[in-house]
Design an enzyme around this catalytic site. Structure first.
Site, short mmCIF file in Angstrom:
data_model
loop_
_atom_site.label_atom_id
_atom_site.label_comp_id
_atom_site.label_asym_id
_atom_site.label_seq_id
_atom_site.Cartn_x
_atom_site.Cartn_y
_atom_site.Cartn_z
N SER A 145 0.37 -1.17 -0.08
CA SER A 145 -0.46 0.41 0.46
C SER A 145 0.75 1.53 0.85
CB SER A 145 -1.24 0.19 1.69
OG SER A 145 -1.52 -1.05 1.58
N1 SAH Z 1 0.12 -5.09 4.25
C1 SAH Z 1 0.86 -5.19 3.23
C2 SAH Z 1 -0.21 -5.04 1.45
C3 SAH Z 1 -0.33 -6.24 0.43
S1 SAH Z 1 -1.82 -6.90 0.15
C4 SAH Z 1 1.94 -5.41 2.99
O1 SAH Z 1 2.27 -4.56 3.86
O2 SAH Z 1 2.81 -5.33 1.92
C5 SAH Z 1 -2.98 -7.03 0.50
C6 SAH Z 1 -2.45 -9.09 1.30
O3 SAH Z 1 -3.94 -9.32 1.59
C7 SAH Z 1 -2.32 -9.40 0.14
O4 SAH Z 1 -1.22 -10.49 -0.04
C8 SAH Z 1 -3.42 -10.60 -0.27
O5 SAH Z 1 -2.77 -11.89 -0.80
C9 SAH Z 1 -4.04 -10.22 0.69
N2 SAH Z 1 -4.66 -11.10 1.29
C10 SAH Z 1 -6.06 -11.40 0.89
N3 SAH Z 1 -7.20 -11.93 1.28
C11 SAH Z 1 -7.02 -12.13 2.41
C12 SAH Z 1 -7.68 -13.02 3.08
N4 SAH Z 1 -8.80 -13.43 2.99
N5 SAH Z 1 -6.48 -13.62 4.50
C13 SAH Z 1 -5.24 -13.16 4.49
N6 SAH Z 1 -4.63 -12.14 3.23
C14 SAH Z 1 -5.96 -11.99 2.38
#
Ligand code: SAH
Length: 218
Positions: free
Chosen positions: A65
């Site tokens: 993000s």
């Molecule tokens: N906080 C992260 C942002 C990652 S993007 C950072 O600092 O990089 C969002 C993430 O949420 C992705 O890796 C995706 O695989 C995950 N995601 C989506 N649905 C999910 C779920 N049901 N449970 C766990 N992770 C999930």
């Protein structure tokens, strides 16, 4: 530990200053944003963009993000507290936000549903030796009952609503922040405070754009 790099360290401090002029007023949040080396969590080819206010690809069609969104969401969860208690993050991704949260909370649990991202976040976080962070490979839609209740819950992926288990696993007085889809192209941040066992107060915040919250592990 990641080697100090004068140019990147200066870029990170400047990023924190820009966040301060863009509405991030919480001192400890700004300090954490100025501390965690975002460049250590992204692809080496993207390092020059690490301290721009943009989301960047992290593989598997996912993105880290924008720094301003990370800071504003955490600020909204913390309000005027200097530190949070037990926090749950859904969507570890590359592990960056989990590292930021670990500086601002007593304990952090971060859940990721994509095995390869979970594994690479673990490898990226290892050199930092963060004692109060646990990474879990699971479907975050179910929350993490074994560690509940949580004082703070933060979702890094957008669903159509807030999964019920997450509302159940919020401590009374706890807060949850999540992007929620309004239509196929529009999402809004939603801040929810649990006032009592049955009562939740909802506040809508900025328009945002996040990857989708998906069910099951892969
Ligand atoms: N906080 C992260 C942002 C990652 S993007 C950072 O600092 O990089 C969002 C993430 O949420 C992705 O890796 C995706 O695989 C995950 N995601 C989506 N649905 C999910 C779920 N049901 N449970 C766990 N992770 C999930």
């Amino acid at each position: 530990m990641v080697k100090p790099d004068k140019v990147l360290d200066a870029a990170r401090r400047q990023m924190a200053q820009r966040l301060a002029t863009a509405g991030v007023t919480h001192h400890e949040v700004l300090q954490a944003m100025a501390t965690v080396p975002r460049h250590a969590f992204i692809d080496p080819g993207l390092v020059a963009q690490a301290y721009e206010d943009s989301s960047l690809p992290i593989g598997r069609e996912q993105t880290i993000s924008k720094p301003s969104v990370v800071a504003k969401m955490i600020q909204a969860l913390m309000q005027n507290h200097k530190k949070m208690g037990r926090v749950l993050e859904i969507g570890t991704g590359c592990g960056y936000q989990a590292a930021v949260l670990s500086l601002l909370s007593e304990e952090v649990y971060s859940v990721e549903r994509i095995r390869s991202l979970h594994d690479s976040a673990r490898a990226k976080l290892r050199p930092f030796r963060i004692a109060n962070l646990r990474l879990i490979y699971a479907d975050g839609i179910r929350g993490l009952a074994q560690a509940a209740p949580f004082d703070g819950i933060i979702l890094a992926a957008a669903g159509l609503g807030i999964p019920d288990p997450l509302l159940d696993q919020l401590a009374i007085g706890g807060k949850l922040i999540a992007p929620v889809a309004k239509s196929e192209t529009e999402q809004q941040l939603l801040l929810i405070e649990r006032l009592s066992s049955q009562r939740y107060q909802r506040t809508t915040m900025d328009e945002v754009f996040f990857v989708p919250l998906q069910s099951g592990t892969i």
